[in-house]
Design a protein around this motif. Sequence first.
Motif, PDB file in Angstrom:
ATOM      1  N   TYR A  61       1.139  -1.265   0.187  1.00 40.40           N
ATOM      2  CA  TYR A  61       0.154  -0.254   0.190  1.00 40.40           C
ATOM      3  C   TYR A  61       0.812   1.545  -0.082  1.00 40.40           C
ATOM      4  CZ  TYR A  61      -3.658   3.372   0.839  1.00 40.40           C
ATOM      5  OH  TYR A  61      -4.988   4.096   0.642  1.00 40.40           O
ATOM      6  N   LEU A  62       2.234   1.490   0.942  1.00 36.27           N
ATOM      7  CA  LEU A  62       2.423   1.979   0.753  1.00 36.27           C
ATOM      8  C   LEU A  62       3.594   2.920  -0.653  1.00 36.27           C
ATOM      9  CD1 LEU A  62       5.187   1.454   3.671  1.00 36.27           C
ATOM     10  CD2 LEU A  62       2.800   2.854   3.584  1.00 36.27           C
ATOM     11  N   LYS A  63       3.294   1.956  -1.659  1.00 39.18           N
ATOM     12  CA  LYS A  63       4.030   2.341  -3.154  1.00 39.18           C
ATOM     13  C   LYS A  63       2.638   2.934  -4.330  1.00 39.18           C
ATOM     14  CE  LYS A  63       6.964  -1.656  -2.501  1.00 39.18           C
ATOM     15  NZ  LYS A  63       7.638  -3.400  -3.757  1.00 39.18           N
ATOM     16  N   THR A  64       1.587   2.703  -3.489  1.00 36.87           N
ATOM     17  CA  THR A  64      -0.043   3.011  -4.200  1.00 36.87           C
ATOM     18  C   THR A  64       0.342   4.916  -3.624  1.00 36.87           C
ATOM     19  OG1 THR A  64      -1.658   3.162  -2.432  1.00 36.87           O
ATOM     20  CG2 THR A  64      -1.080   0.966  -3.844  1.00 36.87           C
ATOM     21  N   LYS A  65       0.178   5.704  -5.014  1.00 34.97           N
ATOM     22  CA  LYS A  65      -0.828   7.018  -5.192  1.00 34.97           C
ATOM     23  C   LYS A  65      -1.677   7.467  -3.548  1.00 34.97           C
ATOM     24  CE  LYS A  65      -4.132   7.552  -8.754  1.00 34.97           C
ATOM     25  NZ  LYS A  65      -4.354   7.973 -10.431  1.00 34.97           N
ATOM     26  N   ASN A  66      -2.207   6.487  -4.119  1.00 33.25           N
ATOM     27  CA  ASN A  66      -3.540   6.455  -2.846  1.00 33.25           C
ATOM     28  C   ASN A  66      -3.360   6.924  -0.949  1.00 33.25           C
ATOM     29  OD1 ASN A  66      -5.832   6.284  -4.348  1.00 33.25           O
ATOM     30  ND2 ASN A  66      -5.830   4.360  -3.928  1.00 33.25           N
TER      31      ASN A  66
ATOM     32  N   VAL B  52       5.008   9.371  11.679  1.00 36.57           N
ATOM     33  CA  VAL B  52       6.202   7.916  10.998  1.00 36.57           C
ATOM     34  C   VAL B  52       5.098   6.563  11.764  1.00 36.57           C
ATOM     35  CG1 VAL B  52       7.500   6.209  12.140  1.00 36.57           C
ATOM     36  CG2 VAL B  52       8.153   8.691  11.709  1.00 36.57           C
ATOM     37  N   GLY B  53       3.823   7.296  12.483  1.00 41.92           N
ATOM     38  CA  GLY B  53       2.887   6.385  13.202  1.00 41.92           C
ATOM     39  C   GLY B  53       1.926   5.768  12.074  1.00 41.92           C
ATOM     40  N   HIS B  54       1.916   6.878  11.101  1.00 39.27           N
ATOM     41  CA  HIS B  54       0.741   6.813  10.084  1.00 39.27           C
ATOM     42  C   HIS B  54       1.400   5.882   8.687  1.00 39.27           C
ATOM     43  CE1 HIS B  54      -1.043   9.910  11.579  1.00 39.27           C
ATOM     44  NE2 HIS B  54      -1.332  11.050  10.672  1.00 39.27           N
ATOM     45  N   VAL B  55       2.941   6.136   8.944  1.00 40.35           N
ATOM     46  CA  VAL B  55       3.454   5.275   7.666  1.00 40.35           C
ATOM     47  C   VAL B  55       3.760   3.392   8.419  1.00 40.35           C
ATOM     48  CG1 VAL B  55       5.605   4.183   6.522  1.00 40.35           C
ATOM     49  CG2 VAL B  55       5.058   6.784   6.930  1.00 40.35           C
TER      50      VAL B  55
END
Length: 398
Positions: free
Chosen positions: A55-60, A352-355
């Motif tokens: 998910y971290l690789k998506t634009k969303n 950082v918590g968001h990530v």
Amino acid sequence: MEATNGKVTAIDHVAPIDDDRKVSPSSSASPVNAEPEVIGMTALDEIDKPGFFAYLKTKNFYLLILLGQILALCITGTNTFSSLLSTVPFSIPAFQTLWNYILLNIIYTSYTLYKYGWKKYVHLIKHDAWKYIILAFLDVEGNYFTVLAYRYTTILSAQLINFWAIVMVVLISFIFLHVRYHPMQIVGILVCIGGVGILFGSDRITQGSGFGGVTGGNQLKGDLFALVGATFYGMSNVAEEFLVSKRPLYEVVGQLGFWGMFIDGAMTGIFDRPQYKFSVWNDGKVGGYLTGYTLCLLIFYSGAPVLFRLSSAAFFNISLLTGNFWGTVIGVKLFHLHIHWMYPIAFVCIMVGHVVYYFGKSVLGEARKPWLGRNQERGVNGIGTARRVVEGGNQLPV
């Protein structure tokens, strides 16, 4: 739902209405509760691929972070204007938010009527009004007690509101919506709460130098109001996430504004009456502050449903945690506050918590809602929904 050897295949299903296309009339029933056409569906499992960083690789993901910070700034704006109003002095909690509900009703109910027509709109009111009355009541009470909390205390109540709202959202989602949180989501939430703890510590060190400069004598009263407001907020956030996943966005926000207008109007007439004669009305600043407060809320209420669809009520609330940092930045200019050296650390900790929250999530993140079925067949096709992926093929929701 058909399955072959444990794998979901393409299926036919009954689809909810699409909130981005005009609803065509039906001779048998209103589109609000009618059974629309049967269409083919691509299995979400073929699209929603897992992966630790998927998910971290998506634009969303980046859209989500940006939208969350815009909403946090909106909340900061409303808190700032509330503080400015209290210095006039002008503090009428329910009256302040009444204009937001009126605007939401004018904009979104008008569009709902355009899409549905009077006959179908009346059908909506007859069959689904009770759901939106509950949502509006929870939202109005959350706003009312939050404004009261800021009248009696400082930034500490903001931290308490954010923390308790997250607790309520997680518990309600787990119990009633059967949401099961990934271990990394729990870690992400705890990291964000750790950032709030740093804010709390820095505020204690600086003797609670928040907006309004209210003395500690009213701290307990403010914190109690904050807890009540956060409880209502938590319930309303989960209810809104559930409703916007199943119904068109304009319908949900329009109904929230429509019923909220009446509930908030009744509250200001009953509970705010003594405040009317003690508030200053002839100061030109009052109109400007009320306008700013209302516009911030209008943007907030328009963007929040999209974030609920793309993510969840839990992520929505941890996104708002950075509002304390933005509030202090604004306070440097308006209230001559000073940013303690721990504040930037707290901000970084929360981000950082968001990530971390989305480590281990699949391509669609939280757009795929567990209560809508394996292939989201009970959801609506709209901006930010996983259902849009199902009907649009191998695409992201936005």
